[in-house]
Write a protein that holds these residues in place. Structure first.
Motif, PDB file in Angstrom:
ATOM      1  N   ASN A 152      91.774  94.751  20.609  1.00 36.12           N
ATOM      2  CA  ASN A 152      91.562  94.928  22.038  1.00 36.12           C
ATOM      3  C   ASN A 152      92.631  95.879  22.575  1.00 36.12           C
ATOM      4  O   ASN A 152      93.509  96.348  21.837  1.00 36.12           O
ATOM      5  CB  ASN A 152      91.559  93.581  22.778  1.00 36.12           C
ATOM      6  N   ASP A 153      92.560  96.167  23.863  1.00 35.22           N
ATOM      7  CA  ASP A 153      93.449  97.185  24.442  1.00 35.22           C
ATOM      8  C   ASP A 153      94.910  96.753  24.480  1.00 35.22           C
ATOM      9  O   ASP A 153      95.801  97.598  24.612  1.00 35.22           O
ATOM     10  CB  ASP A 153      92.995  97.530  25.871  1.00 35.22           C
ATOM     11  N   ALA A 154      95.169  95.450  24.361  1.00 31.13           N
ATOM     12  CA  ALA A 154      96.549  94.966  24.428  1.00 31.13           C
ATOM     13  C   ALA A 154      97.300  95.147  23.113  1.00 31.13           C
ATOM     14  O   ALA A 154      98.517  94.969  23.068  1.00 31.13           O
ATOM     15  CB  ALA A 154      96.558  93.493  24.833  1.00 31.13           C
ATOM     16  N   VAL A 155      96.602  95.503  22.048  1.00 31.19           N
ATOM     17  CA  VAL A 155      97.232  95.653  20.730  1.00 31.19           C
ATOM     18  C   VAL A 155      97.924  97.011  20.647  1.00 31.19           C
ATOM     19  O   VAL A 155      97.299  98.051  20.826  1.00 31.19           O
ATOM     20  CB  VAL A 155      96.195  95.528  19.603  1.00 31.19           C
ATOM     21  N   GLY A 156      99.235  96.985  20.384  1.00 32.26           N
ATOM     22  CA  GLY A 156      99.984  98.226  20.252  1.00 32.26           C
ATOM     23  C   GLY A 156      99.823  98.843  18.879  1.00 32.26           C
ATOM     24  O   GLY A 156      99.319  98.205  17.941  1.00 32.26           O
TER      25      GLY A 156
ATOM     26  N   PHE B 286      88.156  84.808  22.515  1.00 31.88           N
ATOM     27  CA  PHE B 286      89.582  84.495  22.399  1.00 31.88           C
ATOM     28  C   PHE B 286      90.314  84.709  23.721  1.00 31.88           C
ATOM     29  O   PHE B 286      91.289  84.010  24.003  1.00 31.88           O
ATOM     30  CB  PHE B 286      90.207  85.299  21.272  1.00 31.88           C
ATOM     31  N   HIS B 287      89.846  85.647  24.540  1.00 29.27           N
ATOM     32  CA  HIS B 287      90.432  85.787  25.873  1.00 29.27           C
ATOM     33  C   HIS B 287      90.277  84.486  26.659  1.00 29.27           C
ATOM     34  O   HIS B 287      91.190  84.065  27.379  1.00 29.27           O
ATOM     35  CB  HIS B 287      89.758  86.926  26.630  1.00 29.27           C
ATOM     36  N   ARG B 288      89.119  83.851  26.525  1.00 28.82           N
ATOM     37  CA  ARG B 288      88.876  82.612  27.270  1.00 28.82           C
ATOM     38  C   ARG B 288      89.813  81.498  26.806  1.00 28.82           C
ATOM     39  O   ARG B 288      90.204  80.641  27.606  1.00 28.82           O
ATOM     40  CB  ARG B 288      87.416  82.165  27.103  1.00 28.82           C
ATOM     41  N   HIS B 289      90.159  81.492  25.543  1.00 30.24           N
ATOM     42  CA  HIS B 289      90.989  80.418  25.005  1.00 30.24           C
ATOM     43  C   HIS B 289      92.487  80.733  25.000  1.00 30.24           C
ATOM     44  O   HIS B 289      93.311  79.817  25.025  1.00 30.24           O
ATOM     45  CB  HIS B 289      90.550  80.084  23.580  1.00 30.24           C
ATOM     46  N   LEU B 290      92.830  82.026  24.961  1.00 28.34           N
ATOM     47  CA  LEU B 290      94.238  82.417  24.813  1.00 28.34           C
ATOM     48  C   LEU B 290      94.790  83.126  26.043  1.00 28.34           C
ATOM     49  O   LEU B 290      95.999  83.335  26.132  1.00 28.34           O
ATOM     50  CB  LEU B 290      94.395  83.341  23.589  1.00 28.34           C
ATOM     51  N   GLY B 291      93.912  83.511  26.951  1.00 30.54           N
ATOM     52  CA  GLY B 291      94.350  84.254  28.132  1.00 30.54           C
ATOM     53  C   GLY B 291      93.975  85.719  28.025  1.00 30.54           C
ATOM     54  O   GLY B 291      93.946  86.297  26.929  1.00 30.54           O
ATOM     55  N   GLY B 292      93.725  86.328  29.162  1.00 30.12           N
ATOM     56  CA  GLY B 292      93.251  87.709  29.190  1.00 30.12           C
ATOM     57  C   GLY B 292      94.255  88.740  28.731  1.00 30.12           C
ATOM     58  O   GLY B 292      93.880  89.856  28.397  1.00 30.12           O
TER      59      GLY B 292
ATOM     60  N   ALA C 236      96.278  88.390  26.084  1.00 29.22           N
ATOM     61  CA  ALA C 236      96.596  88.230  24.665  1.00 29.22           C
ATOM     62  C   ALA C 236      96.181  89.460  23.861  1.00 29.22           C
ATOM     63  O   ALA C 236      95.115  90.041  24.080  1.00 29.22           O
ATOM     64  CB  ALA C 236      95.913  86.989  24.109  1.00 29.22           C
ATOM     65  N   ALA C 237      97.044  89.857  22.940  1.00 31.69           N
ATOM     66  CA  ALA C 237      96.728  90.953  22.012  1.00 31.69           C
ATOM     67  C   ALA C 237      95.925  90.357  20.858  1.00 31.69           C
ATOM     68  O   ALA C 237      96.385  89.445  20.170  1.00 31.69           O
ATOM     69  CB  ALA C 237      98.006  91.594  21.488  1.00 31.69           C
ATOM     70  N   ILE C 238      94.708  90.874  20.651  1.00 29.68           N
ATOM     71  CA  ILE C 238      93.786  90.265  19.697  1.00 29.68           C
ATOM     72  C   ILE C 238      93.197  91.316  18.771  1.00 29.68           C
ATOM     73  O   ILE C 238      92.743  92.380  19.214  1.00 29.68           O
ATOM     74  CB  ILE C 238      92.634  89.546  20.435  1.00 29.68           C
TER      75      ILE C 238
ATOM     76  N   ALA D 200      95.308  75.489  21.386  1.00 29.34           N
ATOM     77  CA  ALA D 200      96.637  74.932  21.093  1.00 29.34           C
ATOM     78  C   ALA D 200      97.694  76.013  20.908  1.00 29.34           C
ATOM     79  O   ALA D 200      98.894  75.725  20.957  1.00 29.34           O
ATOM     80  CB  ALA D 200      96.559  74.061  19.836  1.00 29.34           C
ATOM     81  N   TYR D 201      97.263  77.267  20.731  1.00 34.26           N
ATOM     82  CA  TYR D 201      98.211  78.354  20.462  1.00 34.26           C
ATOM     83  C   TYR D 201      98.292  79.353  21.617  1.00 34.26           C
ATOM     84  O   TYR D 201      98.919  80.400  21.482  1.00 34.26           O
ATOM     85  CB  TYR D 201      97.821  79.057  19.157  1.00 34.26           C
ATOM     86  N   ALA D 202      97.666  79.020  22.752  1.00 34.10           N
ATOM     87  CA  ALA D 202      97.695  79.919  23.907  1.00 34.10           C
ATOM     88  C   ALA D 202      99.115  80.176  24.379  1.00 34.10           C
ATOM     89  O   ALA D 202      99.424  81.266  24.889  1.00 34.10           O
ATOM     90  CB  ALA D 202      96.843  79.333  25.043  1.00 34.10           C
ATOM     91  N   GLY D 203      99.997  79.204  24.194  1.00 31.54           N
ATOM     92  CA  GLY D 203     101.376  79.375  24.630  1.00 31.54           C
ATOM     93  C   GLY D 203     102.142  80.438  23.869  1.00 31.54           C
ATOM     94  O   GLY D 203     103.202  80.884  24.319  1.00 31.54           O
ATOM     95  N   LEU D 204     101.611  80.866  22.728  1.00 29.76           N
ATOM     96  CA  LEU D 204     102.276  81.904  21.935  1.00 29.76           C
ATOM     97  C   LEU D 204     101.860  83.317  22.357  1.00 29.76           C
ATOM     98  O   LEU D 204     102.447  84.292  21.891  1.00 29.76           O
ATOM     99  CB  LEU D 204     101.955  81.712  20.448  1.00 29.76           C
ATOM    100  N   ALA D 205     100.849  83.396  23.217  1.00 27.45           N
ATOM    101  CA  ALA D 205     100.370  84.719  23.639  1.00 27.45           C
ATOM    102  C   ALA D 205     101.439  85.442  24.440  1.00 27.45           C
ATOM    103  O   ALA D 205     102.065  84.870  25.335  1.00 27.45           O
ATOM    104  CB  ALA D 205      99.097  84.575  24.466  1.00 27.45           C
ATOM    105  N   GLY D 206     101.663  86.681  24.112  1.00 33.73           N
ATOM    106  CA  GLY D 206     102.658  87.499  24.803  1.00 33.73           C
ATOM    107  C   GLY D 206     102.725  88.865  24.168  1.00 33.73           C
ATOM    108  O   GLY D 206     102.090  89.104  23.130  1.00 33.73           O
ATOM    109  N   PRO D 207     103.478  89.773  24.738  1.00 33.31           N
ATOM    110  CA  PRO D 207     103.486  91.158  24.246  1.00 33.31           C
ATOM    111  C   PRO D 207     104.016  91.308  22.827  1.00 33.31           C
ATOM    112  O   PRO D 207     103.718  92.305  22.159  1.00 33.31           O
ATOM    113  CB  PRO D 207     104.384  91.882  25.254  1.00 33.31           C
TER     114      PRO D 207
END
Length: 266
Positions: free
Chosen positions: A132-136, A101-107, A109-111, A78-85
């Protein structure tokens, strides 16, 4: 830190974290999703019952996923739409991997996957996290600040270490509580009244834990300081430190918990 947060689930752990954030006064706005509602009257807190009820255009800096692992399948998508940089997802659900979480939120997503423990309820927990690697860098620091509201924070070098983390610190408080139970039972067996045995065990375990917390000495040094050659403590430790004693038993227990953690992640 003047962050906007979305807290999904406000049970014991989520509630402890929320209390810590509010006491620290470091959050600008917290929207809490709690289907059963809550009576948390605070100007920085807005409570809704589900994802569709979120304020229009709400774009949190952090989405904290604090629901039980067994209901996460029905909650996370339900929160996949919030995924973004600009948004990082911080999960405290035991056993749920970053790939999950990648499967549910998209690859993309910063997790950040985190494992707290129950002493967080009194601000004395410890949480181990892995990004994960997307987290700044700024997002990592923000998550560390949020988690530090309920105790210490450490970072794992690799997600594969999280099963052992769960077995040591996540489940660890139960081992300590069992120690207090066993010590009280042993006191009764030695002839003490039940109420006195329980009082002695509780105060001894909690007091020794606080001494360990405050002392710069290693646990082994503290143990040796109360162990006189040929004394009563030495007699007890000869039993506890035998080849099949406490260390061997704890090693098997932690291995069993880590194995179960791996199974739950599948």
């Amino acid at each position: 830190m003047a962050a906007t947060l979305l807290l999904v689930g406000c049970g014991k752990m989520g509630g402890a974290m929320l209390d810590g954030w509010l006491k620290a006064g470091t959050v600008e706005l917290v929207v809490v999703v709690e289907p059963g509602g809550m009576t948390h009257a605070h100007p920085a807190v807005t409570v809704v019952g589900s994802a569709p009820e979120l304020p229009a255009g709400f774009a949190p800096d952090v989405v904290v996923l604090a629901v039980k692992p067994q209901v996460m399948d029905n909650v996370a998508p339900a929160y996949a739409g919030l995924a973004g940089p600009k948004t990082v997802f911080l999960s405290i659900a035991a056993g749920k991997t970053i790939d999950y979480f990648h499967r549910h939120l998209g690859g993309a997503a910063a997790i950040v996957r985190a494992m707290p423990n129950t002493p967080a309820a009194i601000g004395r927990g410890i949480t181990v996290a892995v990004p994960n690697d997307a987290v700044g860098a700024a997002q990592r620091d923000l998550c560390a600040a949020l988690l530090s509201a309920v105790g210490e924070v450490a970072w794992a070098e690799d997600e594969s270490q999280m099963d052992a983390v769960t077995a040591v610190s996540g489940s660890g408080p139960a081992y300590v509580f069992l120690l207090a139970e066993a010590l009280a039972a042993a006191g009764e067996a030695a002839g003490l009244p039940a109420d006195l045995a329980q009082r002695l065990a509780r105060a001894t375990v909690s007091g020794a834990g606080e001494l360990l917390h405050q002392s710069p000495q290693a646990p082994a040094q503290l143990r040796e300081a109360v162990t006189s050659p040929g004394g009563t403590t030495r007699a007890a430790l000869d039993v506890l430190m035998a080849p099949e004693g406490m260390t061997a038993l704890m090693t098997r227990a932690v291995a069993a918990a880590a194995k179960r953690s791996k199974e739950l992640a599948q």
